[in-house]
Every structure is written in structure tokens, then in C-alpha cells.
Scaffold this motif. Sequence first.
Motif, mmCIF file in Angstrom:
data_model
loop_
_atom_site.group_PDB
_atom_site.id
_atom_site.type_symbol
_atom_site.label_atom_id
_atom_site.label_comp_id
_atom_site.label_asym_id
_atom_site.label_seq_id
_atom_site.Cartn_x
_atom_site.Cartn_y
_atom_site.Cartn_z
ATOM 1 N N ASP A 23 -28.954 -99.513 -74.480
ATOM 2 C CA ASP A 23 -29.446 -99.779 -73.127
ATOM 3 C C ASP A 23 -30.848 -99.228 -72.895
ATOM 4 O OD1 ASP A 23 -28.835 -97.147 -73.004
ATOM 5 O OD2 ASP A 23 -27.170 -97.342 -71.590
ATOM 6 N N VAL A 26 -35.690 -102.797 -74.390
ATOM 7 C CA VAL A 26 -36.013 -103.944 -73.538
ATOM 8 C C VAL A 26 -36.776 -104.969 -74.373
ATOM 9 C CG1 VAL A 26 -37.372 -104.719 -71.545
ATOM 10 C CG2 VAL A 26 -36.058 -102.602 -71.413
ATOM 11 N N PRO A 34 -31.892 -112.633 -69.218
ATOM 12 C CA PRO A 34 -31.467 -111.559 -68.325
ATOM 13 C C PRO A 34 -31.778 -110.191 -68.933
ATOM 14 C CG PRO A 34 -29.708 -113.178 -68.654
ATOM 15 C CD PRO A 34 -30.807 -113.553 -69.592
ATOM 16 N N GLY A 35 -32.370 -109.330 -68.129
ATOM 17 C CA GLY A 35 -32.672 -107.972 -68.594
ATOM 18 C C GLY A 35 -33.973 -107.869 -69.377
#
Length: 269
Positions: A23, A26, A34-35
Motif C-alpha cells: 500500500d 503508487v 483506481p489508486g
Amino acid sequence: MLMITGATGALGKLVTARLAGRDDVVIGTRTPGPGGRRVDFDDPSSLDFTGVDTLLVISAGAAEDDVVAARHEAVITAAEKAGVGHLVYTSLSGDGDHLTYALAHRWTERRLRRSTLNWTVLRNGLYAEFLAAVAAPGPDGTIAAPLGDGRLAAVAREDLADVAVRVATNPAPHAGRTYELVGEEPLGGPDLARALGGHYEPDTLAATREAITTAGQALPFQVPMLLSTYSAIAGGFLDGTGVENNKLRELLGRAPRSALKVYSETVGN
Ligand SMILES: NC(=O)c1ccc[n+]([C@@H]2O[C@H](COP(=O)([O-])OP(=O)(O)OC[C@H]3O[C@@H](n4cnc5c(N)ncnc54)[C@H](OP(=O)(O)O)[C@@H]3O)[C@@H](O)[C@H]2O)c1
């Protein structure tokens, strides 16, 4: 946070697959899901690296030199402004200086050295998969790529992804370092033909240039890129002997994958 650019490319996909589920990672791409974050080096307004500790910049080299330099200038400037802690850049091996596309990589390396950033340069050798694209056999099994008697110290893209992940996930020990990453098993036309059970009958550079131009699939800047690749291999510049301190095995922590196997499998797909 670690951000990866060029994430939809062949190398970027391998890198992001290795970091799946984390997590703190990126994806920065021109086409974010998404994200992800939109990162287009041609649009400086998209270059927001707020909160990025480490930025893995996969070079965006498929363009004329002035375009590539402008892209990399934009990304380095934005990283400086955002206070990115460390930038890792995928460059080109030192024995590739005769390749037309070396210039933009060396320009970027110089810009990084003059930057305010901590940086690491990964000087990637030419991919075994790229060799499969530029030295594939014809329908009769003959490899006509003008490699002369030269050989290429090709490297599996997966190995370069492994090294990129290792360095980008713990960059501090690699600050200010430039790593040469080339294969240990240089491959020439006869090696490729033997692996495929075919023949090697190299064309001239002139015949190859005409074939590439006639096929009409290469953009104008790509014709000299391809010709310089053949020429540098044939001239013996890319066989790995000119590379001092190849770090591939050390940074992998194991033996490199077989470039010949990758070549054969890629050609067969
Ligand atoms: N060592 C070798 O044999 C070899 C061979 C070919 C190329 N290269 C160099 O190594 C790089 C990575 O190789 P690869 O096989 O992954 O190439 P690739 O599949 O062509 O991927 C290149 C990626 O560059 C990104 N890109 C292009 N224009 C961009 C822009 N304006 N802003 C931000 N990103 C941009 C794109 O990522 P997004 O779509 O995700 O934004 C694209 O997917 C290439 O770009 C090239 O510079 C090396």
C-alpha cells in the motif's frame, strides 16, 4: 511512498507486478486506474510528486532526443520541487554510447548529477526480448539481422525488473551510484540460429535500412535507432567486454536468467 512511472510499459508491468499488494506503492502513468496518479512527462502540470519518497523513473525514450530530454527535464524539476527523497532512473549501459539513443540517457544522467536529488542510475543493457524483436528469423527460419560477427550481452527484462525493485525499495545504500547491468552470455547470429535450428545469413546495413523503410512501420527517428543498434553489435561494442564492473549478478543475488532462453521463448510466442 514509492512511485513508479512508465508502469504500463513492458518493464514497468514487471516492476509493478513484483510490488503488487504494497500500500506504499503508487503507479504513475499516463492512463491511471483506481489508486494511480496521472503522470505524463509531456504535461508538466501532471507531475505532482507530493509525498513521494522514492521515484522510479522508467525512461520514456521512444521519441526524438529533444522530446526525451524535455520529458526528463520536466520530471527531474518536478521531483526537485516536491522534495522527492530519491530518484532511480533506468538508463542505458555504458557500452551503448555508439547507439543514437544513448545521448538522451547521458543527458539525463548529467541532469541528475546536477540536481538537488539523491539519485541512482541503472544502466540497463539491451533486453533479450528486444533482440528477439530485431533479430527474429524470417518465415524460412533465416535470421538476416545485420549483426556481423558481433554479439550482444543481452539481459532478460525480468532481471532488470528484479534489480529495479531491489534498489527502489531500499534506495539509501545506492545513492550516487551508477550500476552497469548487462548479460553475461553474449549472443551472436550463429548462437541465435543454433538455438532455433535455423540459419544466419546477415544482410547488409543498406538492405536492412531499405527493408525497414519499405515496411513503413518505423517512425523516422526509429530507423537510425535500429541501424545504430545493428551497427554497434556488429562492431563488437555491445558484447559486454567493454563494461567495467557489471553489477547484474551482485544486485540480483543470483545468476542472471538465460538470455538465449528468453530470446528463443520470445521469438516462439
Ligand atoms: N534496454 C532495452 O533493450 C530497451 C529497449 C527498448 C526501450 N528501452 C528504454 O527503456 C524504457 C522502458 O522499456 P520498456 O520495454 O518498458 O518500454 P515500453 O514498453 O515502450 O514502455 C515505455 C513506457 O514509457 C512511458 N512513457 C512514454 N511516454 C511517456 C510520457 N510522455 N510520460 C510518461 N511516461 C511515458 C509509458 O508508460 P505509461 O503509458 O505508463 O505512461 C510507456 O509504457 C523505454 O521507454 C526506453 O526508454 C530499453
